[in-house]
Design an enzyme around this catalytic site. Structure first.
Site, short mmCIF file in Angstrom:
data_model
loop_
_atom_site.label_atom_id
_atom_site.label_comp_id
_atom_site.label_asym_id
_atom_site.label_seq_id
_atom_site.Cartn_x
_atom_site.Cartn_y
_atom_site.Cartn_z
N HIS A 1 0.83 -1.21 0.00
CA HIS A 1 0.00 0.00 0.00
C HIS A 1 0.86 1.26 0.00
O HIS A 1 0.38 2.34 0.32
CB HIS A 1 -0.91 0.02 1.23
CG HIS A 1 -1.74 -1.20 1.42
ND1 HIS A 1 -2.63 -1.63 0.47
CD2 HIS A 1 -1.80 -2.11 2.43
CE1 HIS A 1 -3.23 -2.74 0.90
NE2 HIS A 1 -2.73 -3.06 2.07
N HIS B 1 -7.16 -4.58 -1.02
CA HIS B 1 -6.52 -5.87 -1.29
C HIS B 1 -7.22 -6.58 -2.44
O HIS B 1 -7.07 -7.79 -2.61
CB HIS B 1 -6.56 -6.76 -0.05
CG HIS B 1 -6.13 -6.07 1.20
ND1 HIS B 1 -7.02 -5.48 2.05
CD2 HIS B 1 -4.90 -5.86 1.70
CE1 HIS B 1 -6.35 -4.93 3.06
NE2 HIS B 1 -5.06 -5.15 2.87
#
Lengths: 332, 332
Positions: free
Chosen positions: A56, A219
């Site tokens: 991320h 995700h």
């Protein structure tokens, strides 16, 4: 799978070597996979710690530095760090004034940060408070989440609460501010393509060439629905509407982030920001500050997310305060 | 083609709307597609102007602001701006101290900036100097280039020369410094995937799943050769070797940029930076400063480039000087 890696097993370890070499102002604990500030937390300052699965970036390691985090724990790609890592980060960062854990609402992260807090409190007596971010309006429960997922507001929270901690507010005040920021922020994301987790070697989900996933998680978790590709203006509408439906943003200044998922070029992010800003203007929402770029990503996913935070003069002042990190820097 | 756009014909125009809304500190001339500073160039300061085809963001518009550019002209995606645009930017930015045109070495850009300089000089008497960057060691001539292509060093040049201009150096000194920086920098790039130009609607080139293009240009121009996918350490070697072979970087501090092409996530860029830095260390090259991220991109291309600049104390001082732009910001 086409990636700039040596091996799917060494992505995080190798990336941390690069972070350390690129940022002499940071320290990297390669055993515990912690990125922390080069200078110890100054006495009296509450320490801010976050962490989560890798993939991320710049979240969270890129937000370690003056005005934001004191330390970040990196898990393997899309995998929670362990309680041991978080406990170690808590010990390293604490100056005696206590530690705030900033946790995105995913089951593994929440459980492991809780265990780490208990272990750290028991072992060294450090005081720990936690805030769990859950700003994603897309879905109520998700693949790895009970309740809403924590996404973009985490970035804004780390900035705003980081500034408050630098000013010397105590642990209770810092934690309370963090909960306020989380409560006042909402996000929604979308994907044009899946991401590919290195260890999996293939896309997390299949998306036809003419479809997009509205409300996707960071995700690659499923969103609300798959819909046909649409012009940017329509996509912006589909992202902003659920946000405005979920919270009243009228009568207050807002901070708006248009975030890229990692594989979308900046020219498209600015284009999307323009569409989002026009919708907010038409809806009578006052945009006081904005941020356009890749801040909480999903590896190589193409797509974007919108975060809107209801602010006030005090939150804007903390937003504008100096920050000096790899991922966000101004005023210093 | 999956992109966050309204229509292939409106990408630039729509993105400029977003830039204007996101950056109240900048002005956007939508007719001439110029991004310029909100405050006029201060008297006595040489103005720096750059520009080129869009699709390389944050280059150039993201580098307009204190310590870098005074104005940037945006062409359509991968298409040179017109002489009219550059002439208008030259007139708008000039404070009377003259204007430096920073031009990447592509035939259209070079020709149009030359015409713009002549037109501006003839019409208003503004003094114009030009520097053409040509730092790409990959190939001698290319699809739209006689000689070497101008790539990553353009970013470092805009930063360093921008600082010198803020200090009040005159036009001759600023232009001379720009030529020195260009002469002392070298770059090499690679692609894992092609980019897709919106108006074309399909990838610029085809690359098999198990191959990569070494020495690719920022518009997808062919590189030196296609080779099988390799671990990051090998890719780094293939990028750094031609650079070190081309110029002697020993005995001086260097500034190193690991640049993403737009579709590669930050975790891979840091991983690649680690590999590059280790090779430079082994080669006895002293890395004094580094920059990791997306600075000169190729739309959604996956891949990266390395730029190494031979510096000295003075160039490092100018590098460290305050800069306040959307794409690079520190010290302010």
């Amino acid at each position: 799978m086409k990636k700039l890696i040596n091996s799917p097993d060494h992505v995080l370890a190798d990336a941390l070597v690069g972070v350390e070499l690129a940022h002499p102002e940071l320290k990297v604990d390669h055993t515990n996979r912690i990125i922390y500030r080069g200078e110890p937390t100054k006495p009296g300052k509450v320490a801010l710690i976050s962490g989560g699965g890798s993939g991320h970036e710049p979240l969270h390691g890129g937000f370690v530095g003056f005005g934001m985090l004191d330390a970040a724990c990196a898990g393997e790609v899309f995998t929670s760090p362990t309680p041991d890592q978080m406990q170690e980060a808590t010990k390293v960062a604490d100056s005696g004034a206590g530690v705030l854990h900033i946790v995105k609402n995913y089951t593994g992260d929440v459980m492991n940060f809780e265990m780490a807090a208990e272990m750290a409190e028991a072992e060294t007596g450090v005081r720990v408070e936690s805030v769990v971010t859950n700003d994603d309006v897309a879905v109520e429960d998700s693949t790895w989440t009970a309740g809403r997922r924590g996404v973009g507001v985490t970035v804004l929270l780390e900035k705003i609460v980081g500034a408050a901690a630098e000013e010397g507010r105590d642990l209770a005040a810092v934690a309370s501010l963090a909960r306020t920021v989380n409560a006042q922020g909402r996000s929604m994301g979308m994907a044009l393509t899946s991401c590919t987790v290195p260890s999996a070697g293939k896309p997390t989900f299949e998306l036809p060439d003419d479809m997009m996933e509205m409300g996707v998680g960071i995700h690659g978790e499923p969103g609300r629905h798959r819909v046909p590709l649409a012009p940017a203006a329509d996509i912006a509408q589909q992202l902003v509407e659920p946000i405005l439906h979920d919270l009243d943003f009228s009568g207050a200044p807002t901070i708006v982030m248009l975030n890229g998922m990692g594989g979308t070029p900046l020219i498209e992010l600015y284009l999307m920001y323009g569409e989002v800003a026009k919708i907010l203007q038409k809806s009578g929402i006052q945009v006081a500050r904005s941020l356009v770029g890749n801040y909480i990503t999903s590896l190589d996913m193409a797509g974007c997310s919108v975060t809107v935070l209801r602010a006030d003069d005090e939150l804007l002042r903390l937003w504008d305060a100096p920050v000096n990190t790899a991922g966000l820097r101004w005023g210093v």
